[in-house]
Design a protein around this motif. Structure first.
Motif, PDB file in Angstrom:
ATOM      1  N   ASP A  58       0.697  -1.012   0.247  1.00 13.92           N
ATOM      2  CA  ASP A  58       0.605  -0.071   0.557  1.00 13.92           C
ATOM      3  C   ASP A  58       0.619   0.714  -0.026  1.00 13.92           C
ATOM      4  N   TYR A  59       1.920   1.210  -0.673  1.00 14.54           N
ATOM      5  CA  TYR A  59       3.040   2.378  -0.768  1.00 14.54           C
ATOM      6  C   TYR A  59       1.801   3.643  -1.337  1.00 14.54           C
ATOM      7  N   TYR A  60       1.783   3.144  -2.196  1.00 19.31           N
ATOM      8  CA  TYR A  60       1.081   4.300  -3.099  1.00 19.31           C
ATOM      9  C   TYR A  60      -0.061   5.541  -1.847  1.00 19.31           C
ATOM     10  N   PHE A  61      -0.726   4.791  -1.315  1.00 18.15           N
ATOM     11  CA  PHE A  61      -1.887   5.269  -0.113  1.00 18.15           C
ATOM     12  C   PHE A  61      -0.927   5.468   1.167  1.00 18.15           C
ATOM     13  N   ARG A  62      -0.148   5.459   1.329  1.00 17.63           N
ATOM     14  CA  ARG A  62       0.943   5.593   2.754  1.00 17.63           C
ATOM     15  C   ARG A  62       1.588   7.390   2.372  1.00 17.63           C
ATOM     16  N   ILE A  63       2.164   7.362   0.994  1.00 10.86           N
ATOM     17  CA  ILE A  63       3.078   8.621   0.590  1.00 10.86           C
ATOM     18  C   ILE A  63       1.794   9.490   0.065  1.00 10.86           C
ATOM     19  N   GLU A  64       0.355   8.689  -0.324  1.00  6.00           N
ATOM     20  CA  GLU A  64      -1.016  10.550  -0.524  1.00  6.00           C
ATOM     21  C   GLU A  64      -1.273  10.646   0.976  1.00  6.00           C
ATOM     22  N   ARG A  65      -0.993  10.160   1.580  1.00  2.39           N
ATOM     23  CA  ARG A  65      -1.774  10.423   3.635  1.00  2.39           C
ATOM     24  C   ARG A  65      -0.206  11.453   3.736  1.00  2.39           C
ATOM     25  N   ASP A  66       1.075  10.966   3.281  1.00  2.00           N
ATOM     26  CA  ASP A  66       1.711  11.762   4.087  1.00  2.00           C
ATOM     27  C   ASP A  66       1.918  13.164   3.316  1.00  2.00           C
ATOM     28  N   ASN A  67       2.048  12.897   2.093  1.00  2.00           N
ATOM     29  CA  ASN A  67       1.703  14.399   1.268  1.00  2.00           C
ATOM     30  C   ASN A  67       0.281  15.415   1.667  1.00  2.00           C
ATOM     31  N   VAL A  68      -0.457  14.473   2.156  1.00  2.00           N
ATOM     32  CA  VAL A  68      -2.065  15.804   2.808  1.00  2.00           C
ATOM     33  C   VAL A  68      -1.530  16.225   3.865  1.00  2.00           C
ATOM     34  N   GLN A  69      -0.228  15.711   4.991  1.00  2.00           N
ATOM     35  CA  GLN A  69       0.275  15.847   5.919  1.00  2.00           C
ATOM     36  C   GLN A  69       0.803  17.522   5.404  1.00  2.00           C
ATOM     37  N   LYS A  70       1.810  17.388   4.356  1.00  2.00           N
ATOM     38  CA  LYS A  70       2.580  17.652   3.958  1.00  2.00           C
ATOM     39  C   LYS A  70       2.133  19.141   3.040  1.00  2.00           C
ATOM     40  N   SER A  71       0.951  18.916   2.884  1.00  2.00           N
ATOM     41  CA  SER A  71       0.297  20.048   1.652  1.00  2.00           C
ATOM     42  C   SER A  71       1.122  19.857   0.981  1.00  2.00           C
ATOM     43  N   VAL A  72       0.953  18.330  -0.242  1.00  2.00           N
ATOM     44  CA  VAL A  72       1.816  18.427  -1.216  1.00  2.00           C
ATOM     45  C   VAL A  72       0.620  18.204  -2.430  1.00  2.00           C
ATOM     46  N   GLN A  73       1.408  19.098  -3.207  1.00  2.00           N
ATOM     47  CA  GLN A  73       0.271  19.791  -4.484  1.00  2.00           C
ATOM     48  C   GLN A  73       0.078  18.122  -5.553  1.00  2.00           C
ATOM     49  N   PRO A  74      -0.496  17.643  -5.509  1.00  2.00           N
ATOM     50  CA  PRO A  74      -0.833  16.375  -6.306  1.00  2.00           C
ATOM     51  C   PRO A  74      -0.409  16.670  -7.524  1.00  2.00           C
ATOM     52  N   GLU A  75       0.564  17.653  -8.327  1.00  2.00           N
ATOM     53  CA  GLU A  75       1.105  16.876  -9.755  1.00  2.00           C
ATOM     54  C   GLU A  75       2.507  17.089  -9.163  1.00  2.00           C
ATOM     55  N   TYR A  76       2.754  16.842  -7.759  1.00  2.00           N
ATOM     56  CA  TYR A  76       4.364  16.787  -7.251  1.00  2.00           C
ATOM     57  C   TYR A  76       4.211  15.488  -6.695  1.00  2.00           C
ATOM     58  N   ALA A  77       3.130  15.188  -6.294  1.00  2.00           N
ATOM     59  CA  ALA A  77       3.675  13.720  -4.761  1.00  2.00           C
ATOM     60  C   ALA A  77       4.145  12.756  -5.937  1.00  2.00           C
ATOM     61  N   GLN A  78       5.390  11.917  -5.148  1.00  2.00           N
ATOM     62  CA  GLN A  78       5.772  11.238  -5.723  1.00  2.00           C
ATOM     63  C   GLN A  78       5.695   9.480  -5.139  1.00  2.00           C
ATOM     64  N   ASN A  79       4.306   9.698  -6.031  1.00  2.00           N
ATOM     65  CA  ASN A  79       4.418   8.116  -5.842  1.00  2.00           C
ATOM     66  C   ASN A  79       3.343   7.235  -6.741  1.00  2.00           C
ATOM     67  N   SER A  80       3.316   8.170  -8.419  1.00  2.00           N
ATOM     68  CA  SER A  80       3.087   7.233  -9.508  1.00  2.00           C
ATOM     69  C   SER A  80       3.963   7.087 -10.683  1.00  2.00           C
ATOM     70  N   VAL A  81       5.005   7.061 -10.248  1.00  2.00           N
ATOM     71  CA  VAL A  81       5.905   6.499 -11.006  1.00  2.00           C
ATOM     72  C   VAL A  81       6.908   5.344  -9.978  1.00  2.00           C
ATOM     73  N   LEU A  82       7.220   4.110 -10.419  1.00  2.00           N
ATOM     74  CA  LEU A  82       8.470   3.334  -9.078  1.00  2.00           C
ATOM     75  C   LEU A  82       9.532   3.636 -10.290  1.00  2.00           C
ATOM     76  N   TYR A  83      10.035   3.972  -8.764  1.00  2.00           N
ATOM     77  CA  TYR A  83      11.288   4.664  -9.842  1.00  2.00           C
ATOM     78  C   TYR A  83      13.089   3.330  -9.109  1.00  2.00           C
ATOM     79  N   ASP A  84      12.077   2.691  -8.048  1.00  2.00           N
ATOM     80  CA  ASP A  84      12.868   1.549  -7.560  1.00  2.00           C
ATOM     81  C   ASP A  84      12.804   0.342  -6.870  1.00  2.00           C
ATOM     82  N   TYR A  85      13.209  -0.468  -7.005  1.00  2.00           N
ATOM     83  CA  TYR A  85      12.280  -1.902  -6.322  1.00  2.00           C
ATOM     84  C   TYR A  85      13.729  -2.697  -6.410  1.00  2.00           C
ATOM     85  N   LYS A  86      13.845  -3.539  -4.953  1.00  2.00           N
ATOM     86  CA  LYS A  86      15.280  -4.325  -4.940  1.00  2.00           C
ATOM     87  C   LYS A  86      14.556  -5.390  -3.479  1.00  2.00           C
ATOM     88  N   LYS A  87      14.141  -7.082  -3.436  1.00  2.00           N
ATOM     89  CA  LYS A  87      13.068  -7.446  -1.958  1.00  2.00           C
ATOM     90  C   LYS A  87      14.854  -8.646  -2.243  1.00  2.00           C
TER      91      LYS A  87
END
Length: 613
Positions: A293-322
């Motif tokens: 649910d990372y997308y939604f956790r970032i979304e909640r964090d952006n709301v708390q920090k008043s980040v504008q939707p177009e600058y939200a860092q959650n639309s593209v996966l940049y890196d993944y490793k498990k």
């Protein structure tokens, strides 16, 4: 003696008569003809049938205009504008340039030549000419002036192999000529959307090699990864990945219609809004994984920090490793501005927030509220506290510049030391093999395998450096000097102004000048896209000699959207494809420059291109 004199006179008269007769039927050299008729007015002959809009031309009113033949200004091919709307080109000199014979017949002021297996016949004073079995009208008649025979440029648009264009009030004119282009384009494949449906075609879109099977409604979509190597085609409920290297044949993938590329091109990423989950498809293993649910956790964090939707860092996966002990998921926005990371160890989040990767992507730099900057390994271990500063920026894999209101410092990670510096340390580029290019003042340095070595003392500060080869070939961009230089060992050659680079947005971003530069596969030539006087320019560097060929294409680039829509693709060491959605150019630099341009058919757009090997 009288007899001899009479006989000599008879012979002389006979010779003169034969010469006169021959002159009537033998083609006169064009240069002689031009000298006799230089700068005189040639009006339409009364006996010639002419259309109502034919224009008589006064040679003294002809004015020179800018002219490009196959993208180049050629001094002898002087071209003229007349009455602010008609362009006249020297047909005799153009034909000589391409090696086509030309004949002029003085008795009736006609001239002719053969090209593409057909004969073209023109007549001075007539606005009609024939080519093969066809008759064509021109707005003006040909004129003998300026030491040449000038014809309206529109005549060439009816002759195979030629393509013409005129811009402004006849201020700039183009003629491109490449008659046998198809012989050099047989292996070219172009990915297109035609009437909303995706398919793979030949270069001009005349032959379809592949389209998604089955009937479907709606419009297909095509996107490519960051390197422009792989394409994702969505056709209804089906999706396909097309690898442009190799045979370029599509492979079906089982992903959501909402899937999009990860920043590194290794995964497809999508979000299930109903289940509050996101997923990734691993292209190498062809496996789908539940991401969380990372997308939604970032979304909640952006709301708390008043980040504008177009600058939200959650639309593209940049890196993944498990791995067995940790998992890392990093996200960014469509412009790859900022990276928001989750690093977990044994199921516990040890780092959440914005990070900056080291060049080798083995460490991350992050800021912790109320404390300051830290560095850690990407698996969330070995955190090093740097201190409270205004900014922190990577220089190479081992050094970071720090700044506050007191000055600028250098932090050495290996020695865990902060150093005062007199000169600015700055990362300016990274080679494909991972070597990091940075500057100390104006000294260009390279970090390779953990070792820092000097490369070259530059005469100015530079913003970005692109290494073409390990043999000392570079392209350096300096906004301070407004210059782009090609560096061959210790020789510097100016390519263009930095402000002329065709970069999306016109700004040197994270990739520097890379988006305007492409290198041939054989490593002999490099092309730089530039804005040349409002037109699309192409500067091709011969790497061995440092010679630069300037080519100007018939496309306006003074619109703000132009740079982001232009793509370049080397098809061989000498042939380059330049394309937009609605048009393209095949540029061949072998021996002499040749250019073929085509416009896409109605309801057709170019989405990508490659060549089969």
């Amino acid at each position: 003696m009288k007899f001899l004199r009479s006989k000599a006179a008879f012979i002389a008269i006979a010779l003169v008569s034969v010469m006169c007769l021959a002159a009537a039927v033998i083609a006169v050299d064009v240069s002689v003809f031009m000298l006799k008729r230089r700068d005189r007015t040639i009006a339409v002959q009364p006996q010639q049938p002419v259309s109502n809009n034919v224009q008589p031309v006064r040679a003294d009113e002809l004015k020179e205009c800018v002219f490009f033949f196959n993208g180049q200004k050629i001094n002898v091919l002087t071209t003229y504008t007349y009455a602010g709307e008609f362009v006249f080109v020297p047909i005799d000199l153009i034909l000589r340039k391409i090696g086509v014979g030309f004949e002029y017949f003085s008795p009736d002021d006609t001239f002719q030549f053969e090209i593409a297996g057909q004969k073209a016949v023109f007549k001075l004073g007539s606005n009609e000419f024939t080519f093969g079995d066809s008759i064509f009208d021109m707005h003006c008649s040909p004129v003998a002036a300026k030491n040449s025979i000038l014809v309206p440029i529109e005549a060439f648009s009816h002759i195979p192999g030629f393509e013409t264009d005129v811009y402004g009030e006849s201020e700039t004119a183009f003629i491109n000529y490449y008659p046998d282009y198809m012989k050099k384009a047989e292996n070219v494949r172009v990915l297109r959307l035609v009437n909303g449906l995706g398919g793979i075609y030949d270069m001009e879109g005349n032959e379809l090699y592949w389209s998604a099977p089955g009937e479907r409604e709606g419009i297909d979509s095509i996107s490519r990864d960051a390197e422009g190597i792989k394409y994702l085609l969505k056709a209804g409920e089906s999706s396909y990945i097309i690898e442009s290297r190799g045979n370029g044949y599509p492979a079906s993938v089982n992903v959501s219609p909402e899937a999009g590329w990860s920043a590194d091109g290794k995964y497809l990423y999508w979000i299930d809004y109903e289940k509050k989950l996101s997923y990734i498809y691993d292209i190498k293993t062809a496996l789908t994984k539940k991401l969380g649910d990372y997308y939604f956790r970032i979304e909640r964090d952006n709301v708390q920090k008043s980040v504008q939707p177009e600058y939200a860092q959650n639309s593209v996966l940049y890196d993944y490793k498990k791995a067995s002990l940790y998992r890392r998921a990093v996200f960014t926005n469509a412009m790859h501005e900022g990276k928001y990371a989750f690093i977990e160890r044994k199921g516990k989040t040890v780092l959440q927030g914005y990070v900056a990767y080291s060049p080798d992507r083995q460490r991350v730099l992050y800021y912790k509220n109320g404390e300051g900057y830290y560095v850690s390994v990407v698996d969330g271990t070995r955190h090093i506290f740097l201190g409270e500063y205004v900014s922190a920026v990577w220089v190479n894999n081992d050094k970071i510049t720090l700044s506050d209101n007191r000055g600028v410092y250098l932090f050495d990670i290996s020695d865990k030391m902060k150093l005062n510096v007199e000169k600015l340390w700055r990362k300016v580029g990274q080679a494909p093999n991972g070597d990091v290019l940075f500057t100390v003042g104006n000294l260009l340095m390279c970090e390779a395998n953990g070792e820092e070595k000097p490369v070259l003392q530059l005469p100015w500060a530079c913003d970005s450096v692109l290494r073409l080869s390990e043999e000392g070939l570079y392209i350096a961009v300096s906004s301070e000097e407004d210059s782009v230089y090609y560096i061959n060992k210790d020789k510097l050659t100016n390519i263009c102004a930095a402000s002329e680079l065709l970069i999306p947005g016109g700004l040197l971003g994270e990739k520097g000048a890379e988006e305007a530069i492409s290198r041939a596969k054989g490593g002999k030539r490099t092309a730089v896209l530039v804005n040349r006087g409002g037109f699309l320019g192409l500067n091709i560097i011969e790497e061995a000699s440092s010679d630069i060929t300037e080519i100007t294409l018939n496309y306006r680039t003074d619109s703000g959207e132009a740079a982001g829509r232009i793509s370049s693709k080397w098809l061989s060491d000498t042939r380059l494809l330049i394309y937009l959605k609605d048009r393209a150019w095949l540029v061949d630099t072998e021996n002499d420059v040749k250019i073929y341009r085509w416009d896409e058919k109605k309801q057709s757009t170019i989405e990508g291109a490659w060549v089969l090997f």
